[in-house]
Every structure is written in structure tokens, then in C-alpha cells.
Design an enzyme around this catalytic site. Structure first.
Site, mmCIF file in Angstrom:
data_model
loop_
_atom_site.group_PDB
_atom_site.id
_atom_site.type_symbol
_atom_site.label_atom_id
_atom_site.label_comp_id
_atom_site.label_asym_id
_atom_site.label_seq_id
_atom_site.Cartn_x
_atom_site.Cartn_y
_atom_site.Cartn_z
ATOM 1 C CE1 TYR A 53 54.407 49.629 50.644
ATOM 2 C CE2 TYR A 53 52.169 49.866 51.479
ATOM 3 C CZ TYR A 53 53.034 49.581 50.437
ATOM 4 O OH TYR A 53 52.524 49.263 49.200
ATOM 5 C CG ASP A 91 42.121 53.068 55.902
ATOM 6 O OD1 ASP A 91 42.079 53.714 54.837
ATOM 7 O OD2 ASP A 91 41.109 52.529 56.390
ATOM 8 C CG HIS A 106 44.425 45.442 47.589
ATOM 9 N ND1 HIS A 106 44.034 46.593 46.943
ATOM 10 C CD2 HIS A 106 44.124 44.417 46.760
ATOM 11 C CE1 HIS A 106 43.544 46.268 45.746
ATOM 12 N NE2 HIS A 106 43.578 44.949 45.622
ATOM 13 C CB CYS A 133 60.366 37.229 62.547
ATOM 14 S SG CYS A 133 58.935 36.132 62.696
ATOM 15 C CB THR A 173 37.370 51.968 44.071
ATOM 16 O OG1 THR A 173 38.508 51.354 43.452
ATOM 17 C CG2 THR A 173 36.107 51.373 43.488
ATOM 18 C CB ALA A 216 32.443 58.787 50.560
HETATM 19 C C1 BV8 Z 1 47.182 39.935 40.905
HETATM 20 C C2 BV8 Z 1 49.083 47.706 47.775
HETATM 21 C C3 BV8 Z 1 47.759 37.739 40.170
HETATM 22 C C4 BV8 Z 1 48.765 48.131 49.138
HETATM 23 C C5 BV8 Z 1 47.750 47.708 45.766
HETATM 24 C C6 BV8 Z 1 49.867 44.275 33.674
HETATM 25 C C7 BV8 Z 1 51.078 43.910 34.235
HETATM 26 C C8 BV8 Z 1 51.156 43.365 35.524
HETATM 27 C C9 BV8 Z 1 49.988 43.180 36.285
HETATM 28 C C10 BV8 Z 1 48.792 43.555 35.739
HETATM 29 C C11 BV8 Z 1 48.719 44.105 34.459
HETATM 30 N N1 BV8 Z 1 47.418 44.366 34.196
HETATM 31 C C12 BV8 Z 1 46.657 44.020 35.265
HETATM 32 C C13 BV8 Z 1 47.480 43.506 36.209
HETATM 33 C C14 BV8 Z 1 47.050 43.009 37.528
HETATM 34 C C15 BV8 Z 1 47.312 44.065 38.598
HETATM 35 C C16 BV8 Z 1 46.607 45.363 38.252
HETATM 36 O O1 BV8 Z 1 45.403 45.462 38.384
HETATM 37 N N2 BV8 Z 1 47.397 46.360 37.815
HETATM 38 C C17 BV8 Z 1 46.807 47.643 37.433
HETATM 39 C C18 BV8 Z 1 47.685 48.783 37.923
HETATM 40 C C19 BV8 Z 1 46.665 47.653 35.920
HETATM 41 N N3 BV8 Z 1 46.785 43.516 39.820
HETATM 42 C C20 BV8 Z 1 47.586 42.814 40.628
HETATM 43 O O2 BV8 Z 1 48.772 42.663 40.447
HETATM 44 C C21 BV8 Z 1 46.901 42.128 41.799
HETATM 45 N N4 BV8 Z 1 47.377 40.784 41.893
HETATM 46 O O3 BV8 Z 1 46.547 40.165 39.911
HETATM 47 O O4 BV8 Z 1 47.831 38.770 41.152
HETATM 48 C C22 BV8 Z 1 48.231 36.507 40.858
HETATM 49 C C23 BV8 Z 1 47.329 35.470 41.053
HETATM 50 C C24 BV8 Z 1 47.770 34.318 41.687
HETATM 51 C C25 BV8 Z 1 49.092 34.215 42.114
HETATM 52 C C26 BV8 Z 1 49.979 35.272 41.939
HETATM 53 C C27 BV8 Z 1 49.556 36.433 41.295
HETATM 54 C C28 BV8 Z 1 47.292 42.825 43.098
HETATM 55 C C29 BV8 Z 1 46.579 44.143 43.166
HETATM 56 C C30 BV8 Z 1 46.902 44.823 44.513
HETATM 57 C C31 BV8 Z 1 47.995 45.809 44.313
HETATM 58 N N5 BV8 Z 1 48.235 46.539 45.529
HETATM 59 N N6 BV8 Z 1 48.150 48.342 46.847
HETATM 60 C C32 BV8 Z 1 48.810 49.612 49.195
HETATM 61 O O5 BV8 Z 1 49.911 50.156 49.013
HETATM 62 O O6 BV8 Z 1 47.727 50.193 49.418
HETATM 63 S S1 BV8 Z 1 46.617 48.397 44.717
HETATM 64 C C33 BV8 Z 1 46.310 50.044 45.065
HETATM 65 O O7 BV8 Z 1 45.267 50.457 44.169
HETATM 66 C C34 BV8 Z 1 45.729 50.267 46.442
HETATM 67 O O8 BV8 Z 1 45.685 49.137 47.245
HETATM 68 C C35 BV8 Z 1 44.291 50.716 46.187
HETATM 69 O O9 BV8 Z 1 43.436 50.142 47.091
HETATM 70 C C36 BV8 Z 1 44.065 50.156 44.837
HETATM 71 C C37 BV8 Z 1 42.907 50.706 44.067
HETATM 72 O O10 BV8 Z 1 42.978 52.114 44.083
HETATM 73 P P1 BV8 Z 1 41.680 52.936 44.573
HETATM 74 O O11 BV8 Z 1 41.342 52.498 45.952
HETATM 75 O O12 BV8 Z 1 40.601 52.812 43.556
HETATM 76 O O13 BV8 Z 1 42.242 54.414 44.658
HETATM 77 P P2 BV8 Z 1 42.353 55.463 43.453
HETATM 78 O O14 BV8 Z 1 43.167 56.614 43.951
HETATM 79 O O15 BV8 Z 1 42.764 54.754 42.199
HETATM 80 O O16 BV8 Z 1 40.848 55.962 43.230
HETATM 81 C C38 BV8 Z 1 40.181 56.663 44.248
HETATM 82 C C39 BV8 Z 1 38.758 56.908 43.772
HETATM 83 O O17 BV8 Z 1 38.035 57.558 44.828
HETATM 84 C C40 BV8 Z 1 38.688 57.827 42.564
HETATM 85 O O18 BV8 Z 1 37.794 57.277 41.605
HETATM 86 C C41 BV8 Z 1 38.123 59.141 43.119
HETATM 87 O O19 BV8 Z 1 37.258 59.775 42.202
HETATM 88 C C42 BV8 Z 1 37.348 58.662 44.311
HETATM 89 N N7 BV8 Z 1 37.269 59.646 45.407
HETATM 90 C C43 BV8 Z 1 38.246 60.529 45.819
HETATM 91 N N8 BV8 Z 1 37.779 61.247 46.864
HETATM 92 C C44 BV8 Z 1 36.514 60.801 47.127
HETATM 93 C C45 BV8 Z 1 36.190 59.785 46.201
HETATM 94 N N9 BV8 Z 1 34.988 59.151 46.201
HETATM 95 C C46 BV8 Z 1 34.087 59.533 47.131
HETATM 96 N N10 BV8 Z 1 34.323 60.497 48.056
HETATM 97 C C47 BV8 Z 1 35.506 61.152 48.075
HETATM 98 N N11 BV8 Z 1 35.717 62.121 48.984
#
Ligand code: BV8
Length: 225
Positions: A53, A91, A106, A133, A173, A216
Site C-alpha cells: 500500500y 486513489d 473501499h 497512532c 470496472t 474512459a
Molecule cells: C464484504 C481493497 C461482507 C482496497 C478491494 C467468496 C469468499 C469470500 C468472500 C466472497 C466470496 N464471494 C464473494 C465474496 C465477497 C467479496 C468479493 O466480492 N470477492 C470477489 C473477489 C469474489 N467481497 C468482499 O469481501 C467485500 N466485503 O462482502 O463484506 C461483510 C458484511 C458485513 C460485515 C462483514 C463483512 C469487500 C470488497 C472490497 C475488497 N477490497 N480492494 C484496494 O486494495 O484497492 S477490492 C478490489 O477490487 C479493488 O478495491 C477494486 O476497486 C475492486 C474492483 O476491481 P475493479 O475496480 O473492477 O478493477 P479490475 O482490474 O477488476 O477491472 C478494471 C476494469 O477496467 C476492467 O473491466 C477493464 O476492462 C477496465 N479498463 C481498463 N482500462 C480501462 C478500462 N475501462 C475504461 N478505460 C480504460 N482505460
């Protein structure tokens, strides 16, 4: 309540030089998610997670907002009170482009959270040195970001806004992470027009009324004009 809700992901910051997560050169390629974005990973190796980070904080601080960020800020300026940006990004490029209503579902790189007293605070430097802290003095500061398995921030506020908006636009996303990826279903169920602006199609594409593919910095200015 805002008429337009915009959900953004890593793709909107890609052309500012900030790596996305799941592309071929994605951030997760260097690190297993389980190692750097979960409480268990942090407990197992805090130094690795701080390094991950701290490096992302430095990259984000050196990056500049791009035309897509600026187009959203201009849209809000033209329609005061009518636009809110919900971003999955940690960011601050939306804010630095001029957006005023931004919700970081997030968390944020430029904030820290104390695991001893739970204080959350602005933080602009490295955390690897385990600084004390400012409130309780304990060396228990972590990035104020939401890891997998942790509750996301302000979900109630976000669901309220998505339930009542007329337009729900999703930009840059993969729709891989919930609950952010589920918001489009709530918007559609409540009658909003939905649009996806993304570099490429993906499995969520069919959920949207409109789909605009491309970088974008080209699609967002045109869409918001
Ligand atoms: C929750 C941290 C409940 C900060 C992130 C099985 C087991 C365990 C958990 C789960 C499971 N199944 C589902 C879950 C839930 C889990 C989840 O979704 N897991 C996924 C992996 C399956 N979710 C969670 O755990 C969430 N919490 O559910 O809690 C709870 C409720 C109450 C009490 C307690 C608990 C928490 C989710 C947050 C996780 N933290 N990051 C950091 O390090 O950044 S998530 C991580 O992925 C990032 O934050 C990011 O924001 C997020 C999503 O990714 P994207 O932004 O979409 O990025 P990606 O690269 O994937 O895609 C980019 C896109 O842009 C692409 O489509 C590409 O084509 C496009 N692109 C690229 N270039 C361009 C473009 N588009 C336009 N122009 C361009 N130039």
C-alpha cells in the site's frame, strides 16, 4: 437525492498510470489477493501489506487526474447537487479533478485507521515504519481500506442513492467484487437507466441498458457532454 449516480473502478484511473487489478499486467498478478488485501494476510505479514500500500500511495500521489475524472467533475459543476461518484478506487483522483461528492466504498490510500482505538484519520506518508497512532500512541496503524471479508463503507447511503437515482453509470470496472457489482441490479429494479462505459465487455455487460466500449478518456467526456 442525486439524479445521477456514477460507480467507478480501477479502469477510470488506468490512463493516469495507475495499474488495474485483473488485467494481464494487473496488480494482483504480483501478489495473491489473499496475501495483501485480507485481514489474515495483514496479520500474517504486515510488512508485505504495508509495502504494497505504501507503493500504491506513492504511485497515486504522482499520478494526475485524466480527462475522464475531469469530465465527471465538470458534469457535477454543471448540475450542482445532482451527481454523486461512488468509487471502488482508493486513489484521490476524482477529488483532485474537482469532484466534490465522492464516496470511497473501499476506503482511501490517503487515510489510516488505528486497530487499537479505531480512530480513522488522513494519512499521507508510509505506514511501513509502524508510526504511533496520533490519538492513542499505539503502533497499530493500517491503511484505511476495505479488505476482502470486511464490511464496505457507507453501503446504506450508497444503496439509498442508487435506489432513487434516474441514471446509474458504471465506468471502468470488471464487476468482479460485491457488493459494488450488485448495485446495477438495485438501480435497474428501481427504474434507473443504466450504462456501462468500459474498455471491454464482460459478464455483467448484459445487465446494462447502454454499453459504450473504449478507453474512459474518450468515452466519458463524450457521454457526459
Ligand atoms: C464484504 C481493497 C461482507 C482496497 C478491494 C467468496 C469468499 C469470500 C468472500 C466472497 C466470496 N464471494 C464473494 C465474496 C465477497 C467479496 C468479493 O466480492 N470477492 C470477489 C473477489 C469474489 N467481497 C468482499 O469481501 C467485500 N466485503 O462482502 O463484506 C461483510 C458484511 C458485513 C460485515 C462483514 C463483512 C469487500 C470488497 C472490497 C475488497 N477490497 N480492494 C484496494 O486494495 O484497492 S477490492 C478490489 O477490487 C479493488 O478495491 C477494486 O476497486 C475492486 C474492483 O476491481 P475493479 O475496480 O473492477 O478493477 P479490475 O482490474 O477488476 O477491472 C478494471 C476494469 O477496467 C476492467 O473491466 C477493464 O476492462 C477496465 N479498463 C481498463 N482500462 C480501462 C478500462 N475501462 C475504461 N478505460 C480504460 N482505460
Amino acid at each position: 437525492m442525486p439524479r445521477i449516480v456514477v460507480l467507478t473502478g480501477a479502469g477510470i484511473s488506468a490512463e493516469s498510470g495507475i495499474r488495474t487489478f485483473r488485467a494481464a499486467d494487473g496488480l494482483w498478478e504480483d501478489h495473491r489477493i489473499e496475501d495483501v488485501a485480507t485481514p489474515e494476510g495483514y496479520a500474517a505479514d504486515p510488512a508485505l501489506v504495508h509495502a504494497f500500500y505504501d507503493e500504491r500511495r506513492r504511485v497515486a500521489a504522482a499520478a494526475q487526474p485524466n480527462a475522464a475524472h475531469r469530465a465527471l467533475a465538470d458534469l457535477e459543476a454543471r448540475h450542482p447537487g445532482d451527481v454523486v461518484v461512488v468509487t471502488q478506487n482508493i486513489d484521490d483522483l476524482h477529488e483532485r479533478a474537482g469532484s466534490r461528492r465522492v464516496i470511497h466504498i473501499h476506503g482511501e490510500l490517503e487515510r489510516a485507521r488505528c486497530e487499537a482505538c479505531d480512530e480513522r484519520m488522513p494519512w499521507h506518508g508510509d505506514l511501513a515504519g509502524e508510526p504511533a497512532c496520533p490519538r492513542c500512541g499505539v503502533r497499530a496503524l493500517r491503511p484505511d481500506v476495505v479488505w476482502f471479508g470486511e464490511a464496505v463503507y457507507r453501503l446504506d447511503d450508497i444503496v439509498d442513492a442508487v435506489s432513487l437515482c434516474e441514471e446509474f453509470w458504471v465506468i471502468g470496472t470488471s464487476g468482479a467484487v460485491t457488493p459494488a457489482a450488485s448495485l446495477v441490479v438495485i438501480a435497474a429494479e428501481n427504474g434507473a437507466r443504466t450504462a456501462l462505459l468500459n474498455l471491454e465487455a464482460h459478464e455483467e455487460t448484459a445487465l446494462f441498458d447502454d454499453v459504450v466500449l473504449g478507453p474512459a478518456t474518450a468515452t466519458v467526456p463524450a457521454w457526459t457532454a
